[in-house]
Design an enzyme around this catalytic site. Structure first.
Site, PDB file in Angstrom:
ATOM      1  N   THR A  57       0.859  -1.285   0.090  1.00 35.41           N
ATOM      2  CA  THR A  57       0.073   0.125   0.073  1.00 35.41           C
ATOM      3  C   THR A  57       0.726   1.294   0.051  1.00 35.41           C
ATOM      4  OG1 THR A  57      -1.768  -1.080   1.111  1.00 35.41           O
ATOM      5  CG2 THR A  57      -1.807   1.049   0.995  1.00 35.41           C
ATOM      6  N   LYS A  85       5.226   9.595  21.056  1.00 33.10           N
ATOM      7  CA  LYS A  85       5.374  10.758  21.955  1.00 33.10           C
ATOM      8  C   LYS A  85       3.854  11.006  22.738  1.00 33.10           C
ATOM      9  CE  LYS A  85       9.394  13.034  19.969  1.00 33.10           C
ATOM     10  NZ  LYS A  85       9.823  14.170  19.325  1.00 33.10           N
TER      11      LYS A  85
HETATM   12  C1  NCD Z   1      -3.852  -5.795   3.500  1.00 36.26           C
HETATM   13  C2  NCD Z   1      -4.013  -4.896   4.717  1.00 36.26           C
HETATM   14  O1  NCD Z   1      -3.104  -4.105   5.202  1.00 36.26           O
HETATM   15  O2  NCD Z   1      -5.234  -4.773   5.362  1.00 36.26           O
HETATM   16  N1  NCD Z   1      -2.749  -5.663   2.910  1.00 36.26           N
HETATM   17  C3  NCD Z   1      -2.700  -4.704   2.067  1.00 36.26           C
HETATM   18  O3  NCD Z   1      -2.977  -3.759   2.086  1.00 36.26           O
HETATM   19  N2  NCD Z   1      -2.320  -5.068   0.792  1.00 36.26           N
HETATM   20  C4  NCD Z   1      -4.309  -7.126   4.122  1.00 36.26           C
HETATM   21  C5  NCD Z   1      -3.578  -7.756   5.161  1.00 36.26           C
HETATM   22  O4  NCD Z   1      -2.547  -7.389   5.755  1.00 36.26           O
HETATM   23  O5  NCD Z   1      -3.770  -9.172   5.427  1.00 36.26           O
END
Ligand code: NCD
Length: 305
Positions: A57, A85
């Site tokens: 992401t 903090k």
């Molecule tokens: C997901 C999340 O962070 O919710 N991953 C992501 O953003 N690609 C799914 C996960 O962490 O399992």
């Protein structure tokens, strides 16, 4: 035509017109990407705040901004930030909104995004609020479905795994409910059922819902959407260990089947690697779709699409 919202917290804000505009814009961004870097957001800065682990992401938000000709400032890891903090979300956002032209934030608390937008002076995008929502993932999932099937309606999606804490399935099911002819099969251990408010919302919107407690119940769907059991949300590690690999999808399950397999990633054992080379495996294609979709989201929110 602009979006009907100026901050993105939840897929509940997205209308069908918005969703179609986002899909179209992502497709045109994907075309632009073939030409290299554009200058749509030249001079703009993304403040990228990641207070929970992230690879895809964060990298795809940051890549998206760089590909649009903009720049990125970033804060990650609670231990290195003012959150450690004791700074409030509101103060962090007021500050970041003075540095960047748009903010993407991932935060461990449900509702953190809703708090952020009460003070954000610039467009704010929720990149995951604890076990709450993950709207940009849902949009890239929808974009993947559109690319794979050529449509976003009249489809059967089986969601498998941790439907309680998995924020991506919360956001995706609400988004899919905008389209006619959607059937959703929910497959999870009873401890990890889809939250009731999402189930009711899907029912209200006319989604055909059913559920199952074995992976076989989802194999005849068009999309098998696998999820990771969210270890970080469990107070009791033994409970996590007991539930973590209840459902494992293997190549044998897919013999003679056309279903595509999606997963927001990371996977930690729930999709066997012998699926990776099958045409059914859409999860890496899905991850790559994060860049054009996030380019589209930021370009639209900044009025440069
Ligand atoms: C997901 C999340 O962070 O919710 N991953 C992501 O953003 N690609 C799914 C996960 O962490 O399992």
């Amino acid at each position: 035509m602009p979006l009907s919202f100026s901050h993105l917290i939840s897929t509940e804000q997205i209308s069908r017109t918005d969703a179609e505009l986002l899909l179209q814009t992502a497709a045109s961004m994907e075309e632009e990407l073939k030409q290299g870097v554009s200058d749509r957001l030249r001079g703009k800065v993304l403040a990228s705040l990641f207070y929970e682990p992230s690879t895809r992401t964060r990298l795809s938000f940051e890549t998206a901004m760089l590909r649009l000709g903009g720049q990125v400032v970033t804060a990650d890891g609670i231990q290195f930030s003012s959150m450690y903090k004791g700074e409030t979300i509101e103060d962090t956002i007021r500050m970041a909104g003075g540095y960047g032209d748009i903010i993407a934030m991932r935060h461990p608390e449900v509702g953190s995004a809703a708090r952020a937008v009460t003070v954000s002076p610039v467009p704010f995008v929720n990149a995951g609020d604890g076990p709450g929502e993950h709207p940009t993932q849902a949009l890239l999932d929808l974009y993947t479905i559109q690319k794979e099937f050529g449509r976003t309606q009249d489809l059967h999606i089986a969601m498998v795994g941790d439907l309680k804490f998995g924020r991506t399935v919360h956001s995706l099911s609400v988004l899919l409910a905008l389209f006619p002819g959607i059937r959703v099969t929910l497959i999870s251990p009873s401890e990890l059922h889809m939250p009731e408010h999402i189930v009711s919302l899907l029912r209200e919107k006319g989604v055909a819902l059913d559920s199952g407690d074995s992976i076989e119940a989802g194999l005849h769907a068009d999309v098998i959407y696998m999820t990771r059991v969210q270890k970080e949300r469990f107070a009791d590690v033994a409970e996590y260990e007991r539930l973590k690999l209840r459902f494992i999808l293997q190549a044998d399950h897919l013999k003679g089947r056309k279903a595509i397999v999606m997963h927001p990633l990371p996977r930690v054992g729930e999709i066997s690697t012998d699926i990776d080379t099958l045409p059914n495996a859409a999860y890496f294609r899905q991850a790559h779709n994060g860049v054009p979709m996030r380019m589209g989201i930021m370009a639209l929110l900044l009025g440069a699409a």
